[in-house]
Write a protein that holds these residues in place. Sequence first.
Motif, short mmCIF file in Angstrom:
data_model
loop_
_atom_site.label_atom_id
_atom_site.label_comp_id
_atom_site.label_asym_id
_atom_site.label_seq_id
_atom_site.Cartn_x
_atom_site.Cartn_y
_atom_site.Cartn_z
N ARG A 265 59.25 112.73 -22.76
CA ARG A 265 58.79 112.26 -22.64
C ARG A 265 57.47 111.34 -23.88
NH1 ARG A 265 51.95 112.33 -22.04
NH2 ARG A 265 51.27 111.13 -20.42
N SER A 266 57.75 111.97 -24.48
CA SER A 266 57.15 111.42 -25.77
C SER A 266 58.06 109.96 -26.68
CB SER A 266 57.39 111.86 -27.23
OG SER A 266 58.33 112.66 -27.30
N ARG A 267 59.35 110.02 -25.65
CA ARG A 267 60.15 109.18 -26.45
C ARG A 267 60.01 107.32 -25.75
NH1 ARG A 267 66.78 109.47 -27.02
NH2 ARG A 267 66.79 106.53 -26.70
N ARG A 268 59.81 107.99 -23.89
CA ARG A 268 59.31 107.39 -22.99
C ARG A 268 57.95 106.29 -23.19
NH1 ARG A 268 59.76 110.70 -19.33
NH2 ARG A 268 57.64 110.78 -18.36
N LEU A 269 57.44 107.29 -23.79
CA LEU A 269 55.93 106.43 -24.18
C LEU A 269 56.15 105.36 -25.16
CD1 LEU A 269 53.44 109.51 -24.05
CD2 LEU A 269 53.05 107.86 -22.20
N GLU B 149 53.03 104.87 -17.64
CA GLU B 149 53.53 106.21 -18.12
C GLU B 149 52.78 106.75 -18.51
OE1 GLU B 149 56.92 107.58 -19.03
OE2 GLU B 149 57.32 105.99 -18.07
N ILE B 150 51.12 106.63 -19.08
CA ILE B 150 50.35 107.57 -20.26
C ILE B 150 49.49 108.62 -18.37
CG2 ILE B 150 48.45 107.17 -21.22
CD1 ILE B 150 49.44 104.83 -22.67
N ALA B 151 49.02 107.83 -18.26
CA ALA B 151 48.33 108.42 -17.34
C ALA B 151 49.41 109.53 -16.64
CB ALA B 151 48.59 107.91 -16.11
N THR B 152 50.80 109.46 -16.02
CA THR B 152 51.56 110.87 -15.20
C THR B 152 53.05 111.31 -16.09
OG1 THR B 152 53.13 109.12 -14.91
CG2 THR B 152 51.32 108.91 -13.37
N GLN B 153 52.73 112.60 -15.67
CA GLN B 153 53.66 113.42 -16.72
C GLN B 153 55.19 113.10 -16.37
OE1 GLN B 153 52.40 116.11 -19.21
NE2 GLN B 153 54.85 116.28 -19.49
N ARG B 154 55.57 112.22 -14.99
CA ARG B 154 56.35 112.62 -14.66
C ARG B 154 57.14 110.54 -15.14
NH1 ARG B 154 59.02 115.61 -9.56
NH2 ARG B 154 60.72 114.45 -10.41
N GLY B 155 55.97 110.01 -15.65
CA GLY B 155 56.59 108.52 -15.66
C GLY B 155 56.83 107.61 -14.28
N LEU B 156 57.32 106.56 -14.44
CA LEU B 156 58.15 105.54 -13.69
C LEU B 156 58.93 106.26 -12.98
CD1 LEU B 156 58.05 101.89 -15.00
CD2 LEU B 156 56.05 102.49 -13.88
N PRO B 157 59.12 105.85 -12.49
CA PRO B 157 60.23 106.37 -10.82
C PRO B 157 60.91 105.78 -11.72
CG PRO B 157 57.91 105.76 -9.44
CD PRO B 157 57.86 105.39 -10.77
N ARG B 158 62.16 106.46 -10.98
CA ARG B 158 63.33 105.07 -11.10
C ARG B 158 63.65 104.51 -10.60
NH1 ARG B 158 68.48 107.87 -14.28
NH2 ARG B 158 67.15 110.28 -13.68
N ALA B 159 63.61 104.19 -9.35
CA ALA B 159 64.40 102.82 -9.08
C ALA B 159 62.94 101.36 -9.19
CB ALA B 159 64.19 103.03 -7.60
N LEU B 160 61.49 102.25 -9.78
CA LEU B 160 60.77 100.87 -10.06
C LEU B 160 60.85 100.87 -11.69
CD1 LEU B 160 58.36 99.71 -9.24
CD2 LEU B 160 56.71 101.59 -10.14
N ARG B 161 61.29 101.86 -12.67
CA ARG B 161 61.94 101.17 -13.70
C ARG B 161 62.66 100.45 -13.72
NH1 ARG B 161 66.10 102.67 -16.83
NH2 ARG B 161 65.83 102.57 -18.80
#
Length: 109
Positions: A86-90, A23-35
């Motif tokens: 993104r800030s909320r996900r992080l 999540e920190i390293a990518t702008q889009r975060g974890l792919p939906r399926a992986l999450r």
Amino acid sequence: MGHVHMIFGVILIILAILATAWEIATQRGLPRALRGVVIGLFDLQVLLGIITWIVRKPNWSFVFHPIIMIVAVIILHVMTSPSAPRSRRLTGWVVATVLFIIGAAIYHH
């Protein structure tokens, strides 16, 4: 059952750290399926923990471990939605991961 819950828990904490790093390293975060898979594994861990709690019948001084862990899983469900900013996900991943580590430390203390 307790050993399975404990070993699976360590693996999941490592997985949470990796997911948080992603999540920190990518702008889009974890792919939906992986999450979904990661959160599903944490849900399974909660179920294993409930079974372990019933089988072992610990005393009430042990109540903080399950409370912290369940709160952490709820945070994952609520705050890490791919559609969230993104800030909320992080924040969700970081707070949940810290709670998992604290909850595990309480268990092993």
